[in-house]
Scaffold this motif. Structure first.
Motif, PDB file in Angstrom:
ATOM      1  N   TYR A  85      35.494  55.215  27.138  1.00 33.21           N
ATOM      2  CA  TYR A  85      34.926  56.113  28.153  1.00 33.21           C
ATOM      3  C   TYR A  85      34.237  55.301  29.248  1.00 33.21           C
ATOM      4  CZ  TYR A  85      32.163  59.763  30.334  1.00 33.21           C
ATOM      5  OH  TYR A  85      31.601  60.601  31.250  1.00 33.21           O
ATOM      6  N   ALA A  86      33.462  54.284  28.843  1.00 30.89           N
ATOM      7  CA  ALA A  86      32.770  53.435  29.814  1.00 30.89           C
ATOM      8  C   ALA A  86      33.779  52.659  30.665  1.00 30.89           C
ATOM      9  CB  ALA A  86      31.830  52.464  29.092  1.00 30.89           C
ATOM     10  N   ALA A  87      34.853  52.172  30.042  1.00 30.08           N
ATOM     11  CA  ALA A  87      35.878  51.434  30.783  1.00 30.08           C
ATOM     12  C   ALA A  87      36.582  52.355  31.781  1.00 30.08           C
ATOM     13  CB  ALA A  87      36.888  50.820  29.819  1.00 30.08           C
ATOM     14  N   PHE A 144      36.553  51.956  35.786  1.00 34.20           N
ATOM     15  CA  PHE A 144      37.799  51.900  36.550  1.00 34.20           C
ATOM     16  C   PHE A 144      37.788  52.946  37.676  1.00 34.20           C
ATOM     17  CE2 PHE A 144      42.173  53.359  37.257  1.00 34.20           C
ATOM     18  CZ  PHE A 144      42.734  52.185  37.696  1.00 34.20           C
ATOM     19  N   ALA A 145      37.348  54.161  37.365  1.00 32.37           N
ATOM     20  CA  ALA A 145      37.284  55.214  38.386  1.00 32.37           C
ATOM     21  C   ALA A 145      36.333  54.818  39.517  1.00 32.37           C
ATOM     22  CB  ALA A 145      36.848  56.531  37.755  1.00 32.37           C
ATOM     23  N   ARG A 146      35.203  54.190  39.151  1.00 33.33           N
ATOM     24  CA  ARG A 146      34.243  53.731  40.173  1.00 33.33           C
ATOM     25  C   ARG A 146      34.876  52.673  41.071  1.00 33.33           C
ATOM     26  NH1 ARG A 146      31.610  49.406  40.556  1.00 33.33           N
ATOM     27  NH2 ARG A 146      31.952  48.744  38.423  1.00 33.33           N
ATOM     28  N   VAL A 157      38.097  52.213  41.686  1.00 36.26           N
ATOM     29  CA  VAL A 157      39.117  52.841  42.528  1.00 36.26           C
ATOM     30  C   VAL A 157      38.456  53.558  43.702  1.00 36.26           C
ATOM     31  CG1 VAL A 157      40.841  54.705  42.599  1.00 36.26           C
ATOM     32  CG2 VAL A 157      40.866  53.042  40.731  1.00 36.26           C
ATOM     33  N   HIS A 158      37.365  54.265  43.426  1.00 41.55           N
ATOM     34  CA  HIS A 158      36.649  54.984  44.487  1.00 41.55           C
ATOM     35  C   HIS A 158      36.096  54.010  45.530  1.00 41.55           C
ATOM     36  CE1 HIS A 158      34.432  58.172  46.397  1.00 41.55           C
ATOM     37  NE2 HIS A 158      33.320  57.484  46.281  1.00 41.55           N
ATOM     38  N   GLU A 159      35.498  52.895  45.082  1.00 43.70           N
ATOM     39  CA  GLU A 159      34.979  51.885  46.015  1.00 43.70           C
ATOM     40  C   GLU A 159      36.106  51.265  46.836  1.00 43.70           C
ATOM     41  OE1 GLU A 159      32.842  49.071  43.634  1.00 43.70           O
ATOM     42  OE2 GLU A 159      31.135  50.427  43.344  1.00 43.70           O
ATOM     43  N   ASP A 160      37.244  51.034  46.181  1.00 45.04           N
ATOM     44  CA  ASP A 160      38.397  50.471  46.875  1.00 45.04           C
ATOM     45  C   ASP A 160      38.889  51.418  47.964  1.00 45.04           C
ATOM     46  OD1 ASP A 160      40.577  48.551  47.203  1.00 45.04           O
ATOM     47  OD2 ASP A 160      41.832  50.127  46.337  1.00 45.04           O
ATOM     48  N   GLU A 161      38.951  52.710  47.658  1.00 47.35           N
ATOM     49  CA  GLU A 161      39.396  53.698  48.649  1.00 47.35           C
ATOM     50  C   GLU A 161      38.440  53.726  49.842  1.00 47.35           C
ATOM     51  OE1 GLU A 161      42.225  55.493  48.690  1.00 47.35           O
ATOM     52  OE2 GLU A 161      42.814  54.461  46.873  1.00 47.35           O
ATOM     53  N   LYS A 162      37.146  53.656  49.597  1.00 46.86           N
ATOM     54  CA  LYS A 162      36.170  53.660  50.694  1.00 46.86           C
ATOM     55  C   LYS A 162      36.315  52.397  51.541  1.00 46.86           C
ATOM     56  CE  LYS A 162      32.007  54.230  49.293  1.00 46.86           C
ATOM     57  NZ  LYS A 162      30.725  54.475  48.655  1.00 46.86           N
ATOM     58  N   ARG A 163      36.539  51.261  50.887  1.00 45.51           N
ATOM     59  CA  ARG A 163      36.652  49.987  51.599  1.00 45.51           C
ATOM     60  C   ARG A 163      37.901  49.955  52.478  1.00 45.51           C
ATOM     61  NH1 ARG A 163      37.618  44.584  48.615  1.00 45.51           N
ATOM     62  NH2 ARG A 163      38.449  46.082  47.181  1.00 45.51           N
ATOM     63  N   ARG A 164      38.995  50.546  51.989  1.00 50.38           N
ATOM     64  CA  ARG A 164      40.242  50.533  52.743  1.00 50.38           C
ATOM     65  C   ARG A 164      40.198  51.470  53.942  1.00 50.38           C
ATOM     66  NH1 ARG A 164      44.869  52.220  51.082  1.00 50.38           N
ATOM     67  NH2 ARG A 164      44.118  53.629  49.520  1.00 50.38           N
ATOM     68  N   GLU A 165      39.355  52.467  53.915  1.00 49.76           N
ATOM     69  CA  GLU A 165      39.228  53.439  55.011  1.00 49.76           C
ATOM     70  C   GLU A 165      40.577  54.035  55.394  1.00 49.76           C
ATOM     71  OE1 GLU A 165      37.352  51.104  58.030  1.00 49.76           O
ATOM     72  OE2 GLU A 165      35.388  51.271  57.103  1.00 49.76           O
TER      73      GLU A 165
END
Length: 166
Positions: free
Chosen positions: A25-27, A31-33, A35-43
């Protein structure tokens, strides 16, 4: 799954979460966090490894044109990685794509020359071998690519004070 009601979908997700071990669950949450940070960074920009070779070359050229000089390959990779566009693509795969774009004439690479300055460790990492040459730099185009959002509006002339008679 698309035909399920929200209640059934959430019940199924709850069942899956109950079965997961706390580590899993923690992993999954980590992973979801990421992916979310990556999406924000890519804009919203596409990832490089999902692009056709010509689109990849155009994107690399656009980033190279942002600077005032030809761009060192390793620095370009780091810049694109910081923007989230190189996620899932290693430096060696990036170099292979550059070599392919150069071979097809989509992108111009050139060798480092003595007039370019002192050789650095970054330059050694940056080297791409192609047809017996060591290429280090992505050349800027003669005319930089157009600004995607257009030219800035012309400044407004200063307003003149209306002459009023009293």
């Amino acid at each position: 799954m698309q035909r399920w009601s929200r209640r059934n979908m959430y019940a199924a997700l709850d069942d899956v979460l109950e079965v997961l071990s706390p580590k899993a669950y923690a992993a999954a949450k980590d992973f979801a966090r990421k992916v979310h940070e990556d999406e924000k960074r890519r804009e919203g920009r596409p990832r490089l490894f999902t692009m056709r070779l010509d689109a990849f070359a155009a994107r690399v050229q656009a980033v190279a044109n942002e600077g005032s000089d030809d761009a060192l390959i390793v620095e370009l990779f780091q810049e694109l990685d910081d923007r989230g566009e190189a996620t899932g693509l290693g430096l060696s795969a990036f170099k292979a794509l550059l070599r392919g774009a150069h071979r097809r004439g989509l992108l111009t690479l050139r060798a480092w020359q003595a007039k370019d300055g002192v050789k650095t460790p970054a330059m050694q990492v940056s080297a791409v071998d192609h047809e017996g040459m060591k290429l280090h730099l992505v050349c800027r185009t003669a005319a930089p690519l157009p600004i995607p959002w257009g030219r800035p509006a012309l400044p407004l002339p200063p307003a003149r004070a209306a002459a009023t008679g009293a």
